[in-house]
Design an enzyme around this catalytic site. Structure first.
Site, mmCIF file in Angstrom:
data_model
loop_
_atom_site.group_PDB
_atom_site.id
_atom_site.type_symbol
_atom_site.label_atom_id
_atom_site.label_comp_id
_atom_site.label_asym_id
_atom_site.label_seq_id
_atom_site.Cartn_x
_atom_site.Cartn_y
_atom_site.Cartn_z
ATOM 1 N N HIS A 11 0.831 -1.206 0.000
ATOM 2 C CA HIS A 11 0.000 0.000 0.000
ATOM 3 C C HIS A 11 0.864 1.255 0.000
ATOM 4 C CE1 HIS A 11 -2.829 2.840 2.251
ATOM 5 N NE2 HIS A 11 -3.420 2.611 1.096
ATOM 6 N N GLU A 38 0.584 -0.583 -4.766
ATOM 7 C CA GLU A 38 -0.491 0.370 -5.035
ATOM 8 C C GLU A 38 0.059 1.762 -4.818
ATOM 9 O OE1 GLU A 38 -3.965 2.929 -3.407
ATOM 10 O OE2 GLU A 38 -1.985 2.512 -2.594
ATOM 11 N N ASP A 40 -1.124 6.276 -5.548
ATOM 12 C CA ASP A 40 -2.189 7.221 -5.880
ATOM 13 C C ASP A 40 -1.668 8.282 -6.849
ATOM 14 O OD1 ASP A 40 -4.011 6.293 -3.550
ATOM 15 O OD2 ASP A 40 -2.089 6.760 -2.601
ATOM 16 N N HIS A 53 -0.938 11.251 -2.169
ATOM 17 C CA HIS A 53 -2.215 10.799 -1.607
ATOM 18 C C HIS A 53 -3.165 11.889 -1.106
ATOM 19 C CE1 HIS A 53 -5.017 9.334 1.468
ATOM 20 N NE2 HIS A 53 -5.124 8.291 0.675
ATOM 21 N N GLU A 113 -4.059 4.010 -8.461
ATOM 22 C CA GLU A 113 -5.328 4.594 -8.001
ATOM 23 C C GLU A 113 -5.447 6.029 -8.492
ATOM 24 O OE1 GLU A 113 -6.266 4.613 -3.731
ATOM 25 O OE2 GLU A 113 -7.843 6.079 -4.179
#
Ligand code: G3P
Ligand code: MG
Length: 241
Positions: A11, A38, A40, A53, A113
């Site tokens: 993450h 992952e 962002d 993020h 993301e």
């Protein structure tokens, strides 16, 4: 889509060990043997895509203001590592294109993301898709693109019909099945708090992959995987053997 080896997606990289959403966190995940990270993606005021993020720059940088209200030059001047520890002083907010270039040589795959700053859903989705078109290596399986923002996901589906998409849900949505089907999703990504064994079964019965976030306890990860969750997002890529 590439395989997720141990049921763990790093993450924001290995964000328990290095500052989240930085090349340092991605390098750390890679050397820990993580198969999937992952991160962002958000846009600056002048439309440059960064891996970041929060709306606010305060928590993870030495800057002031909000990412969508400042330009790329300012964002590139900031320190995104010192807040985490002295060891990471000088770490930068990565440009999305630099992370894509890093992914071309790193033996690891990614869940990208799309996290639009306010009123930028379409612009962020188009920018992510065009960057993938330009920088994603032909030889590598396509990444997984996810978002909480349905408008962004619908546009991605229109622009790139073959792109694997993941629908992110922070709270349970009774319309999940219709949305996932319309978007031809590969996966659903649920807040762990919203999952029950019944909900896991319902999602799996419709043939979707199911990922839960953010799981930093081994016991909870094992329980979710036993229920049928395919993988968990964790700040600890080494959470499970
Ligand atoms: O993509 C899973 C997870 O990252 C979603 O929540 O806030 O950590 O981006 P957040
Ligand atoms: Mg995220």
């Amino acid at each position: 889509m590439a395989q997720i080896n141990n049921g763990v997606i790093g993450h924001r990289g290995a964000s328990a060990y290095a500052p989240e959403n930085t090349i340092a966190a991605f390098n750390k995940a890679l050397v820990m043997g993580c198969s999937f990270i992952e991160f962002d993606v958000m846009l600056s005021a002048d439309g440059e895509a960064f891996v970041f993020h929060d709306d606010s720059l305060k928590r993870t940088t030495n800057g002031k203001g909000e990412i969508g209200l400042v330009d790329a030059e300012y964002l590139c001047s900031l320190d995104a590592g010192r807040w985490f520890s002295k060891e990471y002083q000088g770490e930068k907010i990565p440009l999305f294109r630099d992370v894509l270039k890093w992914l071309t040589f790193a033996d690891i795959s990614a869940n990208i993301e799309i996290k639009p700053y306010r009123n930028t859903a379409k612009q962020t989705a188009v920018t992510v898709m065009s960057h993938l078109n330009r920088y994603w290596p032909q030889s590598k399986p396509l990444p997984l693109v996810s978002s909480f923002d349905k408008e962004a996901l619908y546009l991605c589906r229109d622009l790139v019909p073959e792109m694997p998409l993941g629908l992110l849900l922070d709270s349970w949505d009774g319309h999940w099945s219709t949305t996932a089907s319309e978007l031809q999703c590969y996966s659903l990504h649920l807040n762990k708090r919203e999952l029950t064994s019944e909900r896991v079964q319902a999602i799996k019965a419709e043939g979707y992959k199911l990922f839960a976030y953010t799981v930093n306890s081994k016991r909870q990860a094992r329980k979710l995987l036993e229920w049928g969750v395919d993988a968990v997002f964790s700040d600890y890529p080494d959470l499970l053997p």
